[in-house]
Scaffold this motif. Structure first.
Motif, PDB file in Angstrom:
ATOM      1  N   GLU A 198      34.666  39.833  35.417  1.00 31.75           N
ATOM      2  CA  GLU A 198      34.772  40.838  36.475  1.00 31.75           C
ATOM      3  C   GLU A 198      36.188  40.982  37.040  1.00 31.75           C
ATOM      4  N   SER A 199      37.010  39.923  36.945  1.00 31.26           N
ATOM      5  CA  SER A 199      38.299  39.999  37.643  1.00 31.26           C
ATOM      6  C   SER A 199      39.424  39.193  37.010  1.00 31.26           C
ATOM      7  N   LYS A 200      39.367  38.960  35.713  1.00 34.33           N
ATOM      8  CA  LYS A 200      40.382  38.094  35.095  1.00 34.33           C
ATOM      9  C   LYS A 200      41.804  38.621  35.234  1.00 34.33           C
ATOM     10  N   GLY A 201      42.012  39.913  35.367  1.00 32.88           N
ATOM     11  CA  GLY A 201      43.357  40.459  35.520  1.00 32.88           C
ATOM     12  C   GLY A 201      43.772  40.652  36.968  1.00 32.88           C
ATOM     13  N   GLU A 202      42.933  40.237  37.888  1.00 33.45           N
ATOM     14  CA  GLU A 202      43.181  40.439  39.318  1.00 33.45           C
ATOM     15  C   GLU A 202      43.968  39.272  39.910  1.00 33.45           C
ATOM     16  N   PRO A 203      44.560  39.466  41.089  1.00 31.23           N
ATOM     17  CA  PRO A 203      45.212  38.332  41.754  1.00 31.23           C
ATOM     18  C   PRO A 203      44.183  37.252  42.096  1.00 31.23           C
ATOM     19  N   LEU A 204      44.675  36.032  42.345  1.00 30.52           N
ATOM     20  CA  LEU A 204      43.761  34.926  42.648  1.00 30.52           C
ATOM     21  C   LEU A 204      42.853  35.244  43.826  1.00 30.52           C
ATOM     22  N   ALA A 205      43.382  35.949  44.823  1.00 28.52           N
ATOM     23  CA  ALA A 205      42.556  36.308  45.987  1.00 28.52           C
ATOM     24  C   ALA A 205      41.384  37.187  45.564  1.00 28.52           C
ATOM     25  N   GLY A 206      41.615  38.111  44.649  1.00 32.50           N
ATOM     26  CA  GLY A 206      40.539  38.965  44.151  1.00 32.50           C
ATOM     27  C   GLY A 206      39.517  38.179  43.353  1.00 32.50           C
ATOM     28  N   GLN A 207      39.983  37.240  42.553  1.00 30.27           N
ATOM     29  CA  GLN A 207      39.060  36.404  41.782  1.00 30.27           C
ATOM     30  C   GLN A 207      38.211  35.535  42.711  1.00 30.27           C
ATOM     31  N   LEU A 208      38.852  34.989  43.740  1.00 27.63           N
ATOM     32  CA  LEU A 208      38.106  34.171  44.698  1.00 27.63           C
ATOM     33  C   LEU A 208      37.086  35.011  45.462  1.00 27.63           C
ATOM     34  N   ALA A 209      37.457  36.233  45.806  1.00 28.66           N
ATOM     35  CA  ALA A 209      36.524  37.113  46.523  1.00 28.66           C
ATOM     36  C   ALA A 209      35.302  37.423  45.657  1.00 28.66           C
ATOM     37  N   VAL A 210      35.505  37.618  44.356  1.00 22.70           N
ATOM     38  CA  VAL A 210      34.379  37.841  43.439  1.00 22.70           C
ATOM     39  C   VAL A 210      33.473  36.608  43.421  1.00 22.70           C
ATOM     40  N   ALA A 211      34.078  35.434  43.360  1.00 20.97           N
ATOM     41  CA  ALA A 211      33.283  34.193  43.367  1.00 20.97           C
ATOM     42  C   ALA A 211      32.448  34.096  44.641  1.00 20.97           C
ATOM     43  N   HIS A 212      33.057  34.445  45.772  1.00 22.12           N
ATOM     44  CA  HIS A 212      32.328  34.347  47.037  1.00 22.12           C
ATOM     45  C   HIS A 212      31.223  35.393  47.162  1.00 22.12           C
ATOM     46  N   VAL A 213      31.362  36.518  46.494  1.00 22.92           N
ATOM     47  CA  VAL A 213      30.261  37.489  46.484  1.00 22.92           C
ATOM     48  C   VAL A 213      29.024  36.834  45.877  1.00 22.92           C
ATOM     49  N   VAL A 214      29.218  36.140  44.767  1.00 19.93           N
ATOM     50  CA  VAL A 214      28.092  35.453  44.119  1.00 19.93           C
ATOM     51  C   VAL A 214      27.513  34.385  45.048  1.00 19.93           C
ATOM     52  N   LEU A 215      28.376  33.581  45.658  1.00 24.12           N
ATOM     53  CA  LEU A 215      27.898  32.524  46.555  1.00 24.12           C
ATOM     54  C   LEU A 215      27.205  33.100  47.792  1.00 24.12           C
ATOM     55  N   ASN A 216      27.759  34.176  48.332  1.00 21.18           N
ATOM     56  CA  ASN A 216      27.133  34.826  49.494  1.00 21.18           C
ATOM     57  C   ASN A 216      25.756  35.377  49.138  1.00 21.18           C
ATOM     58  N   ARG A 217      25.631  35.934  47.954  1.00 19.52           N
ATOM     59  CA  ARG A 217      24.317  36.444  47.525  1.00 19.52           C
ATOM     60  C   ARG A 217      23.297  35.320  47.419  1.00 19.52           C
ATOM     61  N   ALA A 218      23.727  34.187  46.893  1.00 25.21           N
ATOM     62  CA  ALA A 218      22.803  33.051  46.742  1.00 25.21           C
ATOM     63  C   ALA A 218      22.304  32.554  48.093  1.00 25.21           C
ATOM     64  N   LYS A 219      23.111  32.716  49.138  1.00 26.79           N
ATOM     65  CA  LYS A 219      22.726  32.262  50.477  1.00 26.79           C
ATOM     66  C   LYS A 219      21.995  33.329  51.278  1.00 26.79           C
ATOM     67  N   SER A 220      22.034  34.568  50.836  1.00 24.69           N
ATOM     68  CA  SER A 220      21.568  35.690  51.662  1.00 24.69           C
ATOM     69  C   SER A 220      20.056  35.824  51.771  1.00 24.69           C
ATOM     70  N   GLY A 221      19.317  35.354  50.779  1.00 27.63           N
ATOM     71  CA  GLY A 221      17.873  35.555  50.763  1.00 27.63           C
ATOM     72  C   GLY A 221      17.478  36.908  50.169  1.00 27.63           C
ATOM     73  N   ARG A 222      18.458  37.728  49.832  1.00 29.31           N
ATOM     74  CA  ARG A 222      18.188  39.050  49.243  1.00 29.31           C
ATOM     75  C   ARG A 222      18.309  39.037  47.726  1.00 29.31           C
ATOM     76  N   PHE A 223      18.858  37.956  47.191  1.00 32.16           N
ATOM     77  CA  PHE A 223      19.059  37.814  45.748  1.00 32.16           C
ATOM     78  C   PHE A 223      18.474  36.475  45.335  1.00 32.16           C
TER      79      PHE A 223
END
Length: 200
Positions: free
Chosen positions: A94-119
């Motif tokens: 999803e973000s291999k060509g993005e800056p590290l901040a963008g890659q980290l934000a993608v990772a946190h989207v996944v982690l946030n979804r796992a905690k949300s109860g909606r996914f």
């Protein structure tokens, strides 16, 4: 020398030879009972450092930059290698060509979804959930060469995210898409990083 203050008499010695003695050697006498009160003794605290709680001992290290956090997490293992693989693969595709901040934000989207109860409630469940990530085919992650430099970076970013070693640059984001794609539905834009827009 005797001082009277509010009905209390305080007797102190003023001899120069007695200056080295503790100042708390005077006797305080209450006028009502005429009974001496014992001298005040200062409390002495131990100089030993208290035991550091285990939660603090094992707290994530602090880093001066995201680059430093990623470099520090490039080697080593995590407690859940399957979650690491799912998260690193997501970051890579999803973000291999993005800056590290963008890659980290993608990772946190996944982690946030796992905690949300909606996914799904775990990292791999979120990544493999039907219709969420286009690189996943029938619930199967594509193979990636583990020595690929960009994958190794994605893996280090995934370790940073899993260890909560750096805050997400897109707080509470649950979705992201490319800049050229319009705002999906009624979502709130959280951040614009590289070529991705993050929403919650």
């Amino acid at each position: 020398m005797t001082l009277a203050l509010g009905g209390l008499a305080l007797t102190t010695s003023t001899n120069a030879a007695e200056l080295d003695r503790p100042a708390l050697t005077s006797v305080l006498i209450t006028p009502a009972t005429n009974v001496p009160v014992p001298p005040l003794v200062p409390t002495i605290f131990p100089t030993l450092d208290p035991e550091v709680p285990a939660a603090i001992k094992h707290a994530p290290a602090t880093f001066s930059s995201l680059d430093a956090a990623v470099a520090a997490h490039a080697a080593g293992e995590t407690g859940n290698e399957e979650a690491l693989r799912c998260l690193a693969t997501t970051i890579y595709f999803e973000s291999k060509g993005e800056p590290l901040a963008g890659q980290l934000a993608v990772a946190h989207v996944v982690l946030n979804r796992a905690k949300s109860g909606r996914f799904a409630s775990d990292v791999c469940g979120v990544v493999k959930q039907r219709g969420q990530f286009s690189f996943v085919r029938r619930g199967v992650l594509p193979a990636v060469d583990a020595v690929n430099r960009m994958y190794r970076t994605a893996e280090a970013v995934a370790k940073v995210a899993l260890a909560s070693a750096w805050k997400s640059p897109a707080p509470n984001a649950l979705f992201f898409n490319g800049r050229k794609v319009g705002l999906p539905g009624r979502l709130t834009k959280v951040a614009l990083i590289g070529n991705h827009v993050f929403y919650r």
